[in-house]
Write an enzyme that holds these catalytic residues in place. Structure first.
Site, PDB file in Angstrom:
ATOM      1  CE  LYS A   6      -3.374  -2.504   2.718  1.00  0.00           C
ATOM      2  NZ  LYS A   6      -3.892  -2.784   4.045  1.00  0.00           N
ATOM      3  CG  ASP A  11     -10.737  -2.669  12.456  1.00  0.00           C
ATOM      4  OD1 ASP A  11     -10.644  -3.711  11.774  1.00  0.00           O
ATOM      5  OD2 ASP A  11     -10.572  -1.537  11.974  1.00  0.00           O
TER       6      ASP A  11
HETATM    7  C1  LIG Z   1     -10.788  -1.954   1.955  1.00  0.00           C
HETATM    8  C2  LIG Z   1     -12.027  -2.199   1.097  1.00  0.00           C
HETATM    9  C3  LIG Z   1     -13.271  -2.244   1.664  1.00  0.00           C
HETATM   10  N1  LIG Z   1     -14.352  -2.474   0.904  1.00  0.00           N
HETATM   11  C4  LIG Z   1     -15.699  -2.474   1.560  1.00  0.00           C
HETATM   12  C5  LIG Z   1     -15.878  -3.519   2.629  1.00  0.00           C
HETATM   13  C6  LIG Z   1     -16.769  -2.830   3.641  1.00  0.00           C
HETATM   14  O1  LIG Z   1     -18.120  -3.050   3.318  1.00  0.00           O
HETATM   15  C7  LIG Z   1     -16.475  -1.361   3.477  1.00  0.00           C
HETATM   16  C8  LIG Z   1     -15.604  -0.784   4.591  1.00  0.00           C
HETATM   17  O2  LIG Z   1     -14.482  -1.649   4.744  1.00  0.00           O
HETATM   18  P1  LIG Z   1     -13.544  -1.607   6.030  1.00  0.00           P
HETATM   19  O3  LIG Z   1     -14.359  -1.372   7.231  1.00  0.00           O
HETATM   20  O4  LIG Z   1     -12.695  -2.828   6.006  1.00  0.00           O
HETATM   21  O5  LIG Z   1     -12.682  -0.304   5.720  1.00  0.00           O
HETATM   22  P2  LIG Z   1     -11.372   0.195   6.439  1.00  0.00           P
HETATM   23  O6  LIG Z   1     -11.461  -0.095   7.898  1.00  0.00           O
HETATM   24  O7  LIG Z   1     -11.137   1.601   6.045  1.00  0.00           O
HETATM   25  O8  LIG Z   1     -10.232  -0.725   5.810  1.00  0.00           O
HETATM   26  C9  LIG Z   1      -9.020  -0.191   5.369  1.00  0.00           C
HETATM   27  O9  LIG Z   1      -8.216   0.098   6.496  1.00  0.00           O
HETATM   28  C10 LIG Z   1      -6.899   0.532   6.253  1.00  0.00           C
HETATM   29  C11 LIG Z   1      -6.212   0.689   7.588  1.00  0.00           C
HETATM   30  C12 LIG Z   1      -6.188  -0.331   5.293  1.00  0.00           C
HETATM   31  O10 LIG Z   1      -4.992  -0.602   5.406  1.00  0.00           O
HETATM   32  C13 LIG Z   1      -6.975  -0.768   4.122  1.00  0.00           C
HETATM   33  O11 LIG Z   1      -6.313  -1.752   3.344  1.00  0.00           O
HETATM   34  C14 LIG Z   1      -8.351  -1.251   4.487  1.00  0.00           C
HETATM   35  O12 LIG Z   1      -8.235  -2.483   5.155  1.00  0.00           O
HETATM   36  O13 LIG Z   1     -15.830  -1.216   2.232  1.00  0.00           O
HETATM   37  C15 LIG Z   1     -14.258  -2.672  -0.439  1.00  0.00           C
HETATM   38  O14 LIG Z   1     -15.287  -2.881  -1.150  1.00  0.00           O
HETATM   39  N2  LIG Z   1     -13.031  -2.606  -1.029  1.00  0.00           N
HETATM   40  C16 LIG Z   1     -11.908  -2.370  -0.310  1.00  0.00           C
HETATM   41  O15 LIG Z   1     -10.775  -2.328  -0.896  1.00  0.00           O
END
Ligand SMILES: Cc1cn([C@H]2C[C@H](O)[C@@H](COP(=O)(O)OP(=O)(O)O[C@H]3O[C@@H](C)C(=O)[C@@H](O)[C@H]3O)O2)c(=O)[nH]c1=O
Length: 331
Positions: free
Chosen positions: A77, A174
């Site tokens: 990333k 988380d």
């Molecule tokens: C990360 C991601 C999430 N999503 C969707 C899944 C879920 O319904 C929604 C929100 O996802 P999350 O709660 O996992 O989002 P988030 O907590 O912002 O996750 C992110 O955190 C940071 C710290 C990172 O390093 C990233 O790679 C990613 O994991 O978005 C996608 O469709 N594509 C993506 O690439």
């Protein structure tokens, strides 16, 4: 663009060159050749190409992480903040790494334009230090709901020194994350991965010399060296993967085109200089094409020749990749 080292060898802070005038400012937020060049100067591996961009917005105190994805969708990333500010953290979670469990943090803000490069094998998280913090990042693989994993942000074994503030706002997912000791972790190298390497030249007025040694250039104990030469341009070779074997290939003369496939994504690399190497881990389907008549391809291999280690049927290969992904998921 300047790359600043951190306490974790592979994680770097990127400081772009910002051009200011009376209209405002301009900077290149990403320039692949420069990025690769600067990584090479630090002796760091060249990542796979970025194939997804993400953008999130967080209010002050939102903490996201610590996140990572397992192979075959492990993600590197390149992260930055375009509005507000965040304290960004990377943790080395590669089993067998000399810095396993160590973390680094950096403040990224719209003001300082800094970015953090977090390669595959590291968990990532951040806390927004202001309302309306917009976080933008490029990833080397696509999102995979099945292979995404979290490690507990306040795991005492990590001891991350998050900036003090009000109570953090954390998603339910988380909150439920595992501590590092129970997590499903990547190894120091990822089966199915390949890595382009720029080999260091020791040169003087007499010419150039490249020395390949275990650790500094070849990240495995090698037990065999072989070379391929005299292959006609219209002949292609390879068309197999290995269950365990890891290899480093270098064209010491001439060139050839390597096609590498981890069962999910394909990558192509021209080995056209004795300074270019490619590290091919196990579970990579490889093909070699377009040999120049003068091509001499030298290969350093982690094991002696063993026909039982070969996977010569593409279907069998993709089945093995799928089984490896399922067993990762089950751990
Ligand atoms: C990360 C991601 C999430 N999503 C969707 C899944 C879920 O319904 C929604 C929100 O996802 P999350 O709660 O996992 O989002 P988030 O907590 O912002 O996750 C992110 O955190 C940071 C710290 C990172 O390093 C990233 O790679 C990613 O994991 O978005 C996608 O469709 N594509 C993506 O690439």
């Amino acid at each position: 663009m300047k790359l600043l080292k951190t306490d974790l060898q592979d994680v770097v802070i990127i400081e772009p060159t910002v051009f200011r005038d009376d209209r405002g400012w301009f900077f290149e937020s990403f320039n692949e050749p420069r990025f690769h060049d600067e990584l090479s100067k630090l002796g760091l591996p060249i990542p796979r190409s970025f194939i997804q961009d993400n953008h999130s917005s967080s209010q002050k105190g939102v903490l996201r992480g610590l996140h990572y994805q397992l192979a075959p969708h492990a993600q590197g990333k390149l992260v930055r903040v375009v509005s507000g500010s965040a304290y960004d953290v990377a943790v080395d979670i590669r089993k067998g790494s000399p810095t396993y469990g160590k973390w680094v943090g950096a403040e990224l803000s719209a003001e300082n334009h800094r970015m953090l490069w977090i390669p595959e094998g590291f968990a990532h998280g951040f806390v927004a230090l202001e309302d309306n913090t917009h976080f933008l990042y490029k990833t080397t693989d696509v999102y995979s709901k099945e292979l995404e994993r979290s490690i507990k942000w306040d795991d005492p074994d990590l001891g991350i020194d998050w900036p003090a503030g009000a109570d953090f706002i954390i998603s339910e997912k988380d909150r439920q994350a595992s501590p590092l000791k129970d997590a499903d972790l990547p190894s120091l190298y990822t089966p199915g991965s390949t890595q382009a390497l720029t080999l260091d030249i020791i040169g003087d007025s007499r010419g150039s010399l490249i020395a390949l040694e275990k650790s500094s250039q070849i990240p495995f104990e090698f037990r065999r060296v072989y070379y391929i030469f005299g292959t006609q341009p219209e002949v292609s070779r390879g068309f197999h993967a290995h269950k365990d074997l890891r290899q480093l290939a270098v064209c010491v003369s001439g060139k050839c085109r390597m096609l590498m496939d981890n069962g999910v994504t394909k990558e192509e690399i021209w080995l056209d200089s004795p300074t270019k190497g490619v590290l091919i881990n196990n579970l990579v389907w490889r093909e070699m094409h377009d040999f120049s008549p003068d091509c001499v391809l030298v290969v350093f291999a982690s094991h002696e020749y063993d026909e039982k280690d070969y996977i010569r049927n593409y279907k069998e290969f993709t089945n093995l990749v799928a089984a490896a992904a399922v067993s990762n998921e089950a751990v």
